[in-house]
Enzyme design. Structure first.
Site, PDB file in Angstrom:
ATOM      1  N   ASP A 355      38.418 -17.879  62.250  1.00 27.50           N
ATOM      2  CA  ASP A 355      37.163 -17.728  62.985  1.00 27.50           C
ATOM      3  C   ASP A 355      36.099 -17.004  62.142  1.00 27.50           C
ATOM      4  O   ASP A 355      36.412 -16.112  61.357  1.00 27.50           O
ATOM      5  CB  ASP A 355      37.442 -16.936  64.260  1.00 27.50           C
ATOM      6  CG  ASP A 355      36.325 -17.036  65.284  1.00 27.50           C
ATOM      7  OD1 ASP A 355      35.290 -17.657  65.003  1.00 27.50           O
ATOM      8  OD2 ASP A 355      36.509 -16.482  66.387  1.00 27.50           O
ATOM      9  N   ASP A 466      42.010 -23.850  68.553  1.00 26.53           N
ATOM     10  CA  ASP A 466      42.171 -22.714  69.459  1.00 26.53           C
ATOM     11  C   ASP A 466      41.505 -22.992  70.806  1.00 26.53           C
ATOM     12  O   ASP A 466      40.634 -23.860  70.927  1.00 26.53           O
ATOM     13  CB  ASP A 466      41.580 -21.461  68.822  1.00 26.53           C
ATOM     14  CG  ASP A 466      42.304 -20.187  69.252  1.00 26.53           C
ATOM     15  OD1 ASP A 466      43.029 -20.222  70.261  1.00 26.53           O
ATOM     16  OD2 ASP A 466      42.133 -19.156  68.570  1.00 26.53           O
ATOM     17  N   ASN A 468      40.508 -20.168  73.919  1.00 22.87           N
ATOM     18  CA  ASN A 468      40.682 -18.745  74.190  1.00 22.87           C
ATOM     19  C   ASN A 468      40.335 -18.274  75.595  1.00 22.87           C
ATOM     20  O   ASN A 468      40.092 -17.091  75.794  1.00 22.87           O
ATOM     21  CB  ASN A 468      39.871 -17.929  73.180  1.00 22.87           C
ATOM     22  CG  ASN A 468      40.624 -17.756  71.875  1.00 22.87           C
ATOM     23  OD1 ASN A 468      41.767 -17.325  71.855  1.00 22.87           O
ATOM     24  ND2 ASN A 468      39.998 -18.119  70.774  1.00 22.87           N
ATOM     25  N   ASP A 536      49.642 -14.299  69.503  1.00 22.64           N
ATOM     26  CA  ASP A 536      48.788 -13.454  68.674  1.00 22.64           C
ATOM     27  C   ASP A 536      49.497 -12.162  68.285  1.00 22.64           C
ATOM     28  O   ASP A 536      49.020 -11.432  67.411  1.00 22.64           O
ATOM     29  CB  ASP A 536      47.495 -13.108  69.419  1.00 22.64           C
ATOM     30  CG  ASP A 536      46.521 -14.275  69.465  1.00 22.64           C
ATOM     31  OD1 ASP A 536      46.690 -15.228  68.679  1.00 22.64           O
ATOM     32  OD2 ASP A 536      45.593 -14.248  70.295  1.00 22.64           O
TER      33      ASP A 536
END
EC number: 3.2.1.22
Length: 720
Positions: A355, A466, A468, A536
């Protein structure tokens, strides 16, 4: 022949290598007769159901039950008719038996590569009053003790129908002395194994979040009390779907158990016009007479080889380094290249830029949707950076989050109606972002054009996809009022359509699924992306439980596992590089830190880890997994990988805390050939021992020192 039909008794016998699944038509209703160890096919079958007994619907073990006509247990489907009534009664009309396995329109599913390896039964059921027709599909695999099930609802009538519930599979088991096993957790604590005995009434695990979720996985198993890794009967269901789901076990007053799984009926209503059809996702049902380990290995082989697709399915996965925990949003081209250069010197094969590379993304509060490189950080753009990485003889990978939009983005300023929302209502932000409306074709087309433009011009070989946050204010301004309760499912269908286009057009790219870690770790995503970022949380101790639990259903080839820096960024724990490496090498191996910060001693350790993993990764990623010691039951964990021919094996042992005057420990192995002798290489160990002794007496463990200790043992069969 995998499916036998006896016309006189109307009995269907589905048979795999070690399993039988039997159903019978009773008074026009498909009734469940048997699911368990393989029974002989016979030319003179007798009824499996007591036809002289109480055949009231509330007692009949059904295959696809309805509500409202005598069965008071939870139904598999429910439909609202044009007059407002909800009463339907499906009766058997006919069937087809054919080789192979059909695709499901618009949905991921397990597949067969030939007509010989699977056989399918399609039952046609019909409600004469409404015109509702339901096709139940059952596929049995010759060499997998699994049955896949799905339903297709067709409106063959003259008026609209409203589908309120449409589950994928329902089975009535004639017993209730069972434990329910499932995977639970939250962000950074995914995949935790939970087990509880069934009692009267219903036990439900579900997601209402629009995705499968960190909290509960779309999987459930019922096991005999005391059933463990190597013994006991287990019945299980896994849903090939990535949205809101529900799995339920209901014990009725007569001590039978109705087990079901499918789309969550909460906040769901699908308008079915005359001539239209609705396809449910697929449920994969696995039976094991030999405990949870055998169940898991059936799922692993099936999902690894007949759910995952593409060129990466059978290839060894590259060792990667990801810059996220090493730099977060603060990086430059020079910094990224320095990490990649350090990785190349250590033998790492892939660099992944995470990111922060696009828009004005200096934190997580802006720019999602603006998928153009930030030239402040990357003056030469993505292509220049990728070329510099590739010049180091490394592959280049990239992070994207294309289902999201930031309110602080050019895309949102131009298209504020492109997110999921309800006019006049607050738009809930999570992580300062909203969710794009993937039920809209124009939104999907924009994302397709944007991503395919990047994939076509940048030499990228890996994408970390991803997602989120969960879905809120689930509405679409493009859909009429009567379709608003369809949007959550249409979102998932839209996602699948986009993924099918991208993965088909760019087959060379290895896609990794991610949703704040394991927030969307489900079989539906495995169909498009053969591996998933498991959590994570990269702490080695926490990962013991996360990876152990996740392996209950998902093959190791799908489990992403990285070494990160200490103190760990999620829990602050200090663990040795040795243990962090051993835990991560038990999955798809990589590093998530700034490699330039390693000392010379640490670099030598990492270089050795990389060298060893290149030797063992085919066994880890493609071998059979055996779980030996559970981290949920004490301070020790262990698992091992065994080759198909049982001539090679690899075992890992982990101990969290040291203890004084500890007893001598032996690790009882599994999966070896009892008649083979194995040369063992490991921590201060080199010996040759018989396979039967290793499995029944065990492998002597070395005296490990200190907390957070681990050991790896490599076994190879020796010629006699």
């Amino acid at each position: 022949m995998a499916i036998q039909y006896n016309e006189s008794e109307q009995i269907f016998h589905l048979q795999s290598e070690n399993m039988s699944y039997i159903l019978q038509i009773v008074n026009g209703y498909p009734a469940h007769a048997y699911w368990g160890q393989k029974l002989r096919l016979t030319d003179r079958p007798r009824s499996y159901i007591n036809l002289s007994g109480n055949l009231a619907l509330d007692r009949l073990p059904q295959e696809y039950p309805q509500y409202g006509s005598g069965d008071f247990r939870h139904p598999a489907y429910q439909v609202r008719l044009e007059d407002g009534s909800r009463i339907t009664e499906l009766k058997y009309q006919g069937h087809r038996i054919f080789g192979g396995k059909p695709k499901l329109e618009g949905l991921p599913a397990v597949y067969a590569e030939s007509e010989e390896e699977a056989e399918t039964l399609e039952l046609e059921l019909r409600d004469e009053y409404s015109g509702l027709t339901v096709y139940l599909n059952y596929t049995v695999f010759q060499h997998a003790d699994a049955v896949t099930r799905s339903a297709r609802l067709v409106n063959s009538g003259t008026g609209p129908l409203g589908v309120m519930r449409a589950l994928s599979a329902s089975v009535d088991l004639p017993r209730s002395d069972l434990d329910m096993i499932y995977l639970a957790g939250t962000w950074a604590r995914e995949g935790h194994l939970e087990r509880r005995p069934l009692g009267s009434g219903g036990t439900v695990i579900e997601s209402r979040r629009g995705v499968s979720g960190h909290q509960l996985n779309p999987f459930v198993a019922l096991a005999e009390p005391g059933a463990g890794e190597e013994h006991g009967e287990v019945y299980s269901m896994s849903l090939v779907y990535s949205g809101s789901f529900a799995a339920q076990a209901e014990v009725d007053p007569f001590r039978s158990t109705r087990l079901s799984i499918g789309l969550n009926p909460f906040d769901f209503h699908w308008v079915l016009k005359p001539g239209e059809a609705f396809q449910t996702p697929e449920a994969v049902m696995v039976y094991s007479p030999a405990g949870l380990g055998a169940m898991s290995r059936t799922y692993h082989r099936l999902y690894r080889t007949r759910l995952s697709r593409g060129v990466h399915r059978d290839r060894e996965r590259p060792i990667l380094v990801n810059n996220w925990e090493g730099t977060y949003f603060d990086f430059t081209t020079e910094k990224i290249v320095s990490i990649a250069k350090a990785g190349a010197e250590l033998g790492i094969e892939l660099f992944v830029l995470d990111d922060g590379w696009f828009g004005k993304r200096d934190n997580d509060r802006s720019s999602l949707g603006d998928w153009t490189p930030d030239l402040r950080k990357l003056p030469g753009g993505l292509t220049d950076l990728a070329d510099q990485v590739k010049a180091l003889d490394m592959q280049f990978g990239l992070w994207v989050e294309p289902e999201m939009i930031s309110p602080d983005s050019e895309l949102y300023r131009q298209h504020p109606d492109w997110c999921l929302h309800v006019e006049g209502r607050r738009r809930t932000e999570a992580r300062w972002q909203l969710v794009l409306d993937y039920s809209r074709a124009d939104v999907r087309e924009y994302i397709y054009q944007t991503l395919s433009g990047i994939f076509s011009t940048v030499p990228v070989s890996y994408i970390k996809w991803d997602m989120n946050r969960y879905l809120t204010e689930i509405g679409s301004v493009q859909s009429p009022p009567e379709q608003q309760a369809e949007i959550a499912h249409r979102y998932v269908l839209g996602l699948y359509e986009l993924l099918e286009r991208l993965t088909s057009e760019f087959p060379h790219i290895l896609f990794e699924n991610c949703s704040s870690g394991g927030g969307r770790f489900d079989p539906g995503m495995m169909y498009y992306m053969p591996q998933t970022w498991t959590s994570d949380n990269t702490d080695a101790v926490e990962r013991l439980k996360i990876q152990y639990g996740t392996s209950l259903v998902y093959p190791v080839s799908s489990i992403g596992a990285h070494v990160s820096a200490v103190p760990n960024h999620q829990v602050g724990r200090m663990t040795p590089l040795k243990m962090r490496g051993d835990v991560a090498m038990s999955g798809n191996f990589g590093y998530e830190l700034d490699l330039t910060q390693f000392t010379d001693e640490e670099k030598e350790i990492v270089k050795e880890q990389v060298r060893v993993y290149k030797e063992i990764r085919s066994l880890v990623q493609q071998g059979d997994l055996y779980r030996l010691l559970s981290p949920f039951e004490g301070g020790e964990s262990a698992w091992m990988f065994v080759s198909a021919d049982r001539k090679e094996a690899l075992a890992f042992y982990f101990r969290v805390l040291a203890e004084p005057n500890a007893p001598e420990r032996r690790l009882r192995l599994q999966g070896l050939h009892p008649d083979y002798d194995y040369r063992i290489e490991g921590e201060s160990t080199e010996d040759v021992l018989p396979g039967d002794r290793l499995m029944r007496i065990g492998l002597p463990l070395p005296g490990l020192k200190g907390d957070y200790a681990s050991a790896m043992f490599r076994l190879k069969a020796v010629e006699n």
